[in-house]
Write a protein that holds these residues in place. Structure first.
Motif, short mmCIF file in Angstrom:
data_model
loop_
_atom_site.label_atom_id
_atom_site.label_comp_id
_atom_site.label_asym_id
_atom_site.label_seq_id
_atom_site.Cartn_x
_atom_site.Cartn_y
_atom_site.Cartn_z
N ARG A 1 32.88 60.17 56.76
CA ARG A 1 32.09 59.03 57.19
C ARG A 1 32.75 57.79 56.59
NH1 ARG A 1 25.90 59.67 55.93
NH2 ARG A 1 26.31 61.50 57.27
N PRO A 2 33.35 56.95 57.43
CA PRO A 2 34.18 55.87 56.87
C PRO A 2 33.34 54.71 56.34
CG PRO A 2 34.15 55.73 59.26
CD PRO A 2 33.37 56.97 58.90
N GLY A 3 33.93 54.02 55.38
CA GLY A 3 33.33 52.78 54.91
C GLY A 3 32.85 52.81 53.49
N VAL A 4 33.40 51.93 52.66
CA VAL A 4 32.98 51.74 51.28
C VAL A 4 32.81 50.25 51.07
CG1 VAL A 4 33.65 51.94 48.86
CG2 VAL A 4 34.20 53.78 50.45
N ASP A 5 31.69 49.85 50.49
CA ASP A 5 31.46 48.44 50.19
C ASP A 5 32.39 47.99 49.06
OD1 ASP A 5 29.47 48.42 52.06
OD2 ASP A 5 27.83 48.62 50.62
N VAL A 6 32.91 46.80 49.17
CA VAL A 6 33.75 46.21 48.13
C VAL A 6 33.11 44.89 47.72
CG1 VAL A 6 36.02 45.30 47.54
CG2 VAL A 6 35.82 47.28 49.07
N GLU A 7 32.57 44.86 46.53
CA GLU A 7 31.93 43.65 46.03
C GLU A 7 32.98 42.65 45.57
OE1 GLU A 7 28.72 42.64 46.06
OE2 GLU A 7 28.47 44.42 47.35
N PRO A 8 32.82 41.39 45.94
CA PRO A 8 33.81 40.39 45.49
C PRO A 8 33.67 40.08 44.01
CG PRO A 8 31.99 39.32 46.63
CD PRO A 8 31.76 40.80 46.75
N ARG A 9 34.74 39.57 43.44
CA ARG A 9 34.70 39.10 42.07
C ARG A 9 33.80 37.87 41.98
NH1 ARG A 9 36.80 41.81 37.52
NH2 ARG A 9 38.56 43.08 38.16
N ARG A 10 32.98 37.81 40.93
CA ARG A 10 32.06 36.70 40.76
C ARG A 10 32.41 35.79 39.59
NH1 ARG A 10 29.46 36.75 45.59
NH2 ARG A 10 28.41 38.75 46.01
N GLN A 11 33.25 36.30 38.66
CA GLN A 11 33.49 35.58 37.41
C GLN A 11 34.99 35.56 37.13
OE1 GLN A 11 30.54 34.79 35.87
NE2 GLN A 11 31.20 33.87 33.95
N TRP A 12 35.51 34.41 36.72
CA TRP A 12 36.91 34.34 36.33
C TRP A 12 37.12 35.01 34.98
CZ3 TRP A 12 40.03 33.33 40.04
CH2 TRP A 12 39.72 32.40 41.03
N PRO A 13 38.28 35.62 34.76
CA PRO A 13 38.56 36.18 33.43
C PRO A 13 38.70 35.07 32.40
CG PRO A 13 40.51 36.33 34.83
CD PRO A 13 39.39 35.84 35.70
N THR A 14 38.50 35.43 31.14
CA THR A 14 38.63 34.44 30.07
C THR A 14 40.09 34.09 29.84
OG1 THR A 14 38.68 36.24 28.45
CG2 THR A 14 36.54 35.22 28.89
N GLY A 15 40.31 32.93 29.23
CA GLY A 15 41.65 32.55 28.84
C GLY A 15 42.42 31.77 29.89
N LEU A 16 41.75 31.27 30.93
CA LEU A 16 42.45 30.58 32.01
C LEU A 16 41.95 29.15 32.22
CD1 LEU A 16 42.62 33.48 34.63
CD2 LEU A 16 44.43 32.72 33.09
N LYS A 17 41.37 28.56 31.17
CA LYS A 17 40.81 27.22 31.31
C LYS A 17 41.87 26.20 31.68
CE LYS A 17 36.74 27.73 28.37
NZ LYS A 17 36.02 27.24 27.17
N GLU A 18 43.11 26.42 31.20
CA GLU A 18 44.16 25.43 31.52
C GLU A 18 44.48 25.41 33.00
OE1 GLU A 18 46.59 29.21 31.09
OE2 GLU A 18 44.73 28.35 30.28
N LEU A 19 44.09 26.46 33.74
CA LEU A 19 44.27 26.49 35.18
C LEU A 19 43.03 26.00 35.92
CD1 LEU A 19 46.04 29.98 35.64
CD2 LEU A 19 47.09 27.72 35.43
N GLY A 20 42.03 25.59 35.16
CA GLY A 20 40.79 25.16 35.78
C GLY A 20 39.94 26.32 36.26
N LEU A 21 40.18 27.50 35.72
CA LEU A 21 39.46 28.70 36.15
C LEU A 21 38.65 29.24 34.97
CD1 LEU A 21 42.37 30.50 38.07
CD2 LEU A 21 40.68 28.87 38.97
N SER A 22 37.36 29.04 35.01
CA SER A 22 36.50 29.58 33.97
C SER A 22 35.09 29.70 34.52
CB SER A 22 36.50 28.67 32.73
OG SER A 22 35.95 27.41 33.03
#
Length: 748
Positions: free
Chosen positions: A559-580
């Motif tokens: 039976r095909p099909g698996v749900d894939v939940e998107p990422r909701r939170q940026w990983p830590t340590g990337l503030k210099e890229l504007g990602l937090s």
């Protein structure tokens, strides 16, 4: 002078309260109790499941407490095991409590009860031993006032044991700090001669020798990082699993070669389980195994456990068996703790026919009337397998033990093996970073060390046990102590794990006695043909299955099909890229879909072959494409996509591009081409922060107008989800109102 006859009579009374009016102490049980209570020695008990190892430490606790000793501290590895131990302790007349990750709100109360002397037995998970507050404030008091220390499932101490855990190694420090005369008991049902010797040696540590012991710790973490695996294989040194004589039996004091091991008493008995009827059923496909299982389950006595190798398999198999009318539940380390407890209680009360479980339901689960244990998929070690089947038949005359091996087993073993201790350069980078930066959290280290969060955490635990780092409030510190990367030892561990896998394949194919084969791999020199297994009796279970049943199983598995939940939170340590913090909704991907999981026993078998390393690239197979169309047809999206964009692929460009082209054609969608890499592919990163950093630097959107409506973003597989996340950000920033990820496979 101790009145030993009176003491034994008291021990017998305690045993009857624990196990019933007909119970009588075994000679080795009394030998262990006497060693602990009278001689205040250290003892190792290696005895089969159901022999009564817990009776030894609960009776010894009661006798020691009656004579003014402090509480017993039991280090116990699993919540299910702790719950059973607390119940058994009450029957023995001792009050037990636990400190573990599931009862944090009770810790203060438990600590206060320990201080007031109201608790006879405190059960502690090994992970607690390295909690900074517990280690620095609570543990020293427990060690100073303990009347007895028990290490349950002690094979976890040994890096040669099938369930090695780095947190268990911390016990070496605890034992070294105990006041003189505090008895110590280690127990296990699954230790061969080498593991037994290793444990016995560790029960008599020399204070201050931890740093000197650094290079003896194994780095093989596969069993701890796998989807439970369970999950792990017996580790035996390069000289082979049977190169040394077994340790002493029936009270003989023995060590590495049958000689005294400090003051450790080793009591090792035969491991025969005369209720177990072992058999192997070899079927060609996953749907045949599932259909056979559903039919056979109707005939098996009582209730039991169906073990699988992966979390995904527990869910698939449980769902199918429920479709077939069986009352079963899935159980794994990812199951909610309250649901796990409810499932355990339902099995204990025979309200379930079976729990479909990973090895998270393993050591010490106490249900004496389990009528069967079935494995859908073979564990990677005969020793681990014997430990799991030992759950059955402890209180019944006959228990069925059936193995249903599959060709995918070796793929799963290989995946677990790929999670071994990191290369030396990665370890050195971690140590240098901590030395330069001071205290850092695991999350803070991630951007600097190319390991996934789980592998990084486990590596740090090993380095902590080795003395190279120390866990403190706020994270980890480098100690500055010398540390050597033991390449030879890690290689030996990997080689012996491979040997254990070959031994498991030998169990499947052997025509000799199956129980004797397993006990041989536990160095039980009393093993003899059991007269009960399928090979001894010549009675093998039939493998014929109704075609309709196989068809139903195939329909369920495929039976095909698996749900894939998107990422909701940026990983830590990337503030210099504007990602937090949280990923802003205006650039986030929508929930996606995949055809199947790589760990599935249905589509997983097809997808593993298609996406295997070294598999040839080529157009998407019709079988997989037709299933993808079914996934798309069932997708309840808020707004239908109007275009298709594919991900750039280095290894499978034809597969990905043809999948995108055919999806666009059949769905009458615009094909907008592929994203591109600006400076070459991002390469392989293992942790989130480094993966995101690399993708941000290299990935670029297609040279096309994506603003006309939702975009279907197509790839061959989704691992961490960060590739789809960054691609979605780029497409949303280029004007796409929504991005819907679609992949053939997901590893989550």
């Amino acid at each position: 002078m101790v009145d030993e006859s009176g003491l034994r009579a008291e021990a017998e009374r305690r045993l009857r309260a624990l196990a019933g009016d007909q119970a009588v102490l075994r000679d080795d049980q009394w030998s262990a109790i006497r060693a602990l209570v009278v001689d205040r020695r250290r003892a190792l008990v290696v005895q089969r499941t159901g022999w009564g190892k817990s009776a030894v430490y609960f009776i010894a606790t009661a006798l020691l407490r009656a004579r003014g000793a402090g509480p017993t501290v039991i280090v116990s590895p699993l919540l299910a095991l702790m719950r059973n131990q607390i119940s058994a302790a009450e029957r023995a007349g001792v009050h037990a409590a636990t400190i573990n990750s599931a009862n944090a709100d009770e810790w203060d109360t438990v600590h206060a009860e320990v201080e007031r002397g109201e608790i006879d037995v405190l059960l502690v998970s090994p992970e607690r031993l390295n909690n900074p507050d517990f280690r620095d404030q609570i543990l020293p008091k427990l060690a100073a006032g303990a009347g007895l220390v028990v290490v349950d499932e002690a094979h976890c101490i040994s890096d040669w044991g099938h369930d090695f855990r780095p947190d268990y190694r911390r016990l070496r420090t605890l034992l070294a700090d105990l006041p003189p005369g505090v008895p110590v008991l280690a127990t296990t049902a699954t230790a061969n001669a080498r593991v037994t010797r290793d444990i016995a040696e560790q029960l008599t540590p020399v204070p201050g020798d931890l740093a000197d012991h650094a290079t003896s710790v194994s780095g093989d973490l596969a069993g701890r990082l796998a989807p439970e695996p369970q999950d792990a294989a017996e580790r035996v040194a390069s000289t082979g699993p049977h190169d040394a004589p077994p340790p002493g039996r029936s009270g003989e004091r023995s060590g590495a070669n049958g000689t005294p091991a400090g003051d450790t008493l080793v009591l090792r008995g035969p491991l025969e389980r005369d209720s177990l009827h072992l058999g192997v059923v070899r079927l060609g496909t996953a749907e045949q195994r599932l259909a056979w299982l559903a039919e056979t389950l109707r005939e098996l006595p009582g209730s039991g456990i169906i073990y699988t190798l992966t979390v995904a398999a527990t869910q698939e198999i449980a769902a199918y068996l429920r479709d077939q009318g069986h009352v079963v539940a899935a159980y794994s380390g990812q199951t909610d703790p309250a649901e796990r407890l409810a499932a355990e209680q339902a099995l204990l009360a025979n309200r379930l026919k079976a729990l479909v479980a990973t090895s998270a339901l393993g050591m010490g689960f106490d249900k004496p009337d389990l009528g069967f244990v079935i494995h859908v998929g073979a564990p990677a070690s005969p020793v681990a397998y014997y430990q799991q089947v030992g759950r059955a038949g402890r209180g019944v005359e006959r228990a069925e033990v059936i193995l249903l091996p599959g060709p995918e087993d070796r793929d799963i073993w290989a995946y677990f093996a790929s999670l071994a201790f990191p290369p030396e350069q990665v370890v050195r980078t971690t140590l240098d970073t901590l030395a330069d930066q001071g205290t850092m959290s695991t999350a803070g280290l991630e951007p600097r060390v190319d390991l996934s969060r789980n592998r990084l955490e486990m590596m740090l635990k090993v380095l902590d046990v080795d003395g190279a780092v120390r866990r403190v409030k706020g994270g980890w510190q480098a100690t500055g102590l010398p540390w050597e990367y033991d390449t030879d030892r890690y290689a030996r561990v990997a080689a012996e794990r491979a040997a254990e896998q070959r031994a498991m394949l030998g169990y499947i194919s052997t025509t000799e006695c199956r129980e004797q084969y397993l006990r041989h791999h536990l160095d039980d020199d009393t093993a003899h043909p059991c007269g009960r297994c399928d090979n001894c009796t010549g009675v093998h279970r039939p493998v014929e299955i109704a075609s309709a049943a196989v068809r139903q199983a195939r329909e369920r598995l495929h039976r095909p099909g698996v749900d894939v939940e998107p990422r909701r939170q940026w990983p830590t340590g990337l503030k210099e890229l504007g990602l937090s913090g949280r990923i802003r909704p205006e650039v986030a991907a929508e929930p996606g879909r995949a055809l199947g999981r790589l760990t599935d026993i249905g589509w997983g078998n097809v997808l593993r072959r298609l996406l295997a390393e070294g598999a040839p690239d080529g157009p998407v197979p019709d079988e997989a494409f037709d299933a993808v169309v079914a996934v798309l047809s069932a997708w309840q999206w808020a707004e239908r996509p109007v275009s298709v964009v594919t991900m750039p692929s280095v290894t499978r460009p034809v597969l990905v591009s043809t999948l995108g082209e055919r999806v666009a054609a059949i769905g009458r969608l615009r094909h907008l081409g592929s994203l591109t890499y600006q400076h070459g592919p991002a390469g392989r990163q293992h942790n989130s922060a480094q993966r995101v950093r690399a993708l941000r630097a290299t990935l670029a959107p297609p040279d096309a107008d994506v603003s006309g409506g939702p975009v279907l973003l197509v790839d061959d597989r989704i691992d961490t989800g960060w590739t789809m996340t960054i691609a979605a950000v780029l497409l949303r920033q280029a004007g796409a109102p929504a991005v819907l990820p679609l992949a053939l496979a997901t590893t989550t």
